[in-house]
Scaffold this motif. Structure first.
Motif, PDB file in Angstrom:
ATOM      1  N   VAL A   1      -2.596   4.552   5.460  1.00 32.33           N
ATOM      2  CA  VAL A   1      -3.902   4.062   5.658  1.00 32.33           C
ATOM      3  C   VAL A   1      -3.453   2.650   5.991  1.00 32.33           C
ATOM      4  O   VAL A   1      -3.132   2.247   5.362  1.00 32.33           O
ATOM      5  CB  VAL A   1      -4.684   4.220   5.350  1.00 32.33           C
ATOM      6  N   GLU A   2      -3.891   2.383   7.451  1.00 29.21           N
ATOM      7  CA  GLU A   2      -3.890   0.909   7.827  1.00 29.21           C
ATOM      8  C   GLU A   2      -5.566   0.336   7.947  1.00 29.21           C
ATOM      9  O   GLU A   2      -5.763   1.072   8.727  1.00 29.21           O
ATOM     10  CB  GLU A   2      -2.957   0.565   9.159  1.00 29.21           C
ATOM     11  N   LEU A   3      -5.165  -0.801   7.469  1.00 28.31           N
ATOM     12  CA  LEU A   3      -6.511  -1.033   7.702  1.00 28.31           C
ATOM     13  C   LEU A   3      -6.722  -2.830   8.619  1.00 28.31           C
ATOM     14  O   LEU A   3      -5.940  -3.233   8.833  1.00 28.31           O
ATOM     15  CB  LEU A   3      -6.590  -1.541   5.928  1.00 28.31           C
ATOM     16  N   LYS A   4      -8.277  -2.542   9.339  1.00 28.30           N
ATOM     17  CA  LYS A   4      -8.051  -3.285  10.525  1.00 28.30           C
ATOM     18  C   LYS A   4      -9.373  -3.619  10.224  1.00 28.30           C
ATOM     19  O   LYS A   4      -9.893  -3.272  10.512  1.00 28.30           O
ATOM     20  CB  LYS A   4      -7.880  -2.917  11.581  1.00 28.30           C
TER      21      LYS A   4
ATOM     22  N   VAL B   1       2.337  -1.930   4.050  1.00 28.00           N
ATOM     23  CA  VAL B   1       1.320  -0.659   3.808  1.00 28.00           C
ATOM     24  C   VAL B   1       0.217  -0.993   3.151  1.00 28.00           C
ATOM     25  O   VAL B   1       0.611  -1.462   2.429  1.00 28.00           O
ATOM     26  CB  VAL B   1       1.997  -0.029   3.731  1.00 28.00           C
ATOM     27  N   ASP B   2      -1.036  -1.039   3.612  1.00 28.62           N
ATOM     28  CA  ASP B   2      -1.808  -1.118   2.783  1.00 28.62           C
ATOM     29  C   ASP B   2      -2.427  -0.157   2.111  1.00 28.62           C
ATOM     30  O   ASP B   2      -2.955  -0.716   0.903  1.00 28.62           O
ATOM     31  CB  ASP B   2      -3.347  -1.092   4.156  1.00 28.62           C
ATOM     32  N   CYS B   3      -2.538   0.879   2.146  1.00 33.40           N
ATOM     33  CA  CYS B   3      -2.728   1.482   0.711  1.00 33.40           C
ATOM     34  C   CYS B   3      -2.118   3.535   1.991  1.00 33.40           C
ATOM     35  O   CYS B   3      -2.294   3.558   2.738  1.00 33.40           O
ATOM     36  CB  CYS B   3      -4.529   1.905   1.291  1.00 33.40           C
TER      37      CYS B   3
HETATM   38 MG    MG Z   1      -4.308  -3.894   7.767  1.00 35.81          MG
END
Ligand code: MG
Ligand code: A3P
Ligand code: MG
Length: 392
Positions: A259-262, A241-243
């Motif tokens: 929160v997923e970051l892309k 999990v990113d954050c």
């Molecule tokens: Mg990510």
């Protein structure tokens, strides 16, 4: 043999799904050392600030995602970690409860299937992914099927196909110094620029403003373990999990605002081809986030040369609807229904059987094949220490 086509097989009705609920967590530190049951490496979402007043020379030079590329610390791809981090975490949890005197049957973390989230992502997206090509090892132990990636196959074929996919997806850069490796770095760099090591209130101003200088080390990871269900199959999945937005709620019944970051290339012109490409990317983003209960995705759009240009927030649960109102490149219900049928088939095929089995989807094939590769035992799929712990 399990057929993933035709899609019409999976179009009728709604498949029951169980909302993923976190049961455990663990981290890998910067040296990829496992920290079972720890949230030490969890990161906290804090979006990068465009045109920040403290940046004297204009923001562009500081918001280029290539910054620090020469110094990043990569993962050792030669090691096959199997399911070890997840199983050692389950073991640590069970041992702690046993030490408190709890009875064995109340302590055990069990489900029909145990796997890394990424494996379920591959299965769920296979019908719509032209490049889909995976090999898994599967074994049954104490009425649970453990699934892992066949690392040998991953090394030779998947890396190539990932690079092919990435190159196919990426606009050809006019600048030849931009390599697939650098583009991969951009994804990690965006994560470093968008997160803090502790909640905002506990970080110094210096820490917040100097994120750009942080050395990107992709060994450091926070992983969530969830209990979930698809159709009639219960699952325990672990995924990075990113954050988290804000912080984890202290009330364990509340959903966690992960929160997923892309990153993605900024779309210059909207045309049917670019919309389709974006929808295909949304399929991977949605599946990955849906499986582990990540409610929000933040996409950092970048220029062809890696300048971060804008941010967009997406609600995970709204993504399939967005696609169904667009070009309908994929249907989330079909993904879920196919996965439910696949898991049902896997259980029928393997529960109660000994040995290690290979689950194989060949590129462009429409069928998943299953064959036995070891007749007895569980092979190395299950960590020996975990096996010994469970057999005690
Ligand atoms: Mg990510
Ligand atoms: P992007 O997806 O923004 O390009 P994740 O988003 O899953 O947390 O992964 C973070 C970054 O790791 C990705 O950022 C990408 O740069 C890299 N990455 C993840 N999976 C990859 C894969 N299969 N092949 C190449 N790079 C990958
Ligand atoms: Mg990540």
């Amino acid at each position: 043999m399990f057929s993933i086509h035709p899609l019409s097989r999976f179009e009728s009705g709604q498949t029951a799904i169980r909302r993923p609920k976190q049961i455990l967590e663990f981290c890998f530190d910067g040296d990829h050392k496992l920290l079972p049951l720890s949230d030490e490496c969890l990161r906290y979402y804090y979006p990068p600030v465009f045109d920040a007043p403290w940046v004297s020379q204009g923001t562009r030079s500081r918001m280029n995602l290539s910054t620090g590329f020469d110094n990043w610390i990569k993962a050792d791809e030669s090691i096959d970690w199997h399911l070890d981090g997840l199983l050692q975490t389950i073991q640590a949890h069970e041992e702690a409860l046993l030490a408190q005197g709890k009875p064995v049957n109340e302590v055990r973390v069990n489900a029909d299937v145990v796997a890394w989230r990424g494996i379920l992502t591959k299965i769920m997206t296979a019908q719509y992914d032209f490049f889909a090509d995976f090999e898994l090892n599967a074994t049954c132990f104490q009425d649970t099927i453990y699934l892992e990636l066949n690392h040998t196959h991953k090394d030779v074929v998947e890396q190539q196909s990932n690079n092919r996919q990435r190159q196919a997806r990426a606009k050809p850069a006019s600048d030849h110094s931009i390599t697939p490796e650098m583009m991969q770095y951009w994804g990690y760099k965006f994560e470093a620029l968008s997160t803090l090591p502790r909640p905002w209130g506990e970080c110094s101003r210096e820490e917040i403003e100097s994120r750009d200088r942080e050395i990107v080390n992709i060994n450091t990871q926070y992983c969530s373990v969830v209990r979930t269900g698809i159709g009639n199959t219960s699952l325990i999945l672990a995924g990075e999990v990113d954050c988290v937005l804000g912080s984890k709620p202290s009330d364990p019944t509340l959903p966690i605002p992960w929160v997923e970051l892309k990153t993605s290339a900024t779309q210059m012109h909207q045309n049917p081809n670019s919309v389709r490409k974006w929808e295909n990317k949304l399929l991977r983003i949605w599946t990955q986030s849906f499986l582990i209960g990540v409610p929000k995705v933040v996409v950092g759009f970048r220029s062809p040369t890696g300048d971060l240009e804008s941010l967009q927030e997406l609600d995970t649960q709204k993504i399939p609807g967005q696609v169904s109102r667009g070009q309908k490149s994929w249907d989330g219900n079909v993904c879920i229904s196919m996965t439910a049928s696949f898991l049902e088939w896997l259980k029928e095929s393997l529960l109660g059987k000994d040995g290690v089995w290979r689950v194989k989807l060949a590129r462009n094939a429409k069928q998943i094949e299953l064959f036995q590769i070891e007749e007895t035992g569980t092979g190395r799929v299950i960590e020996p220490g975990f096996k010994a712990h469970r057999e005690r």
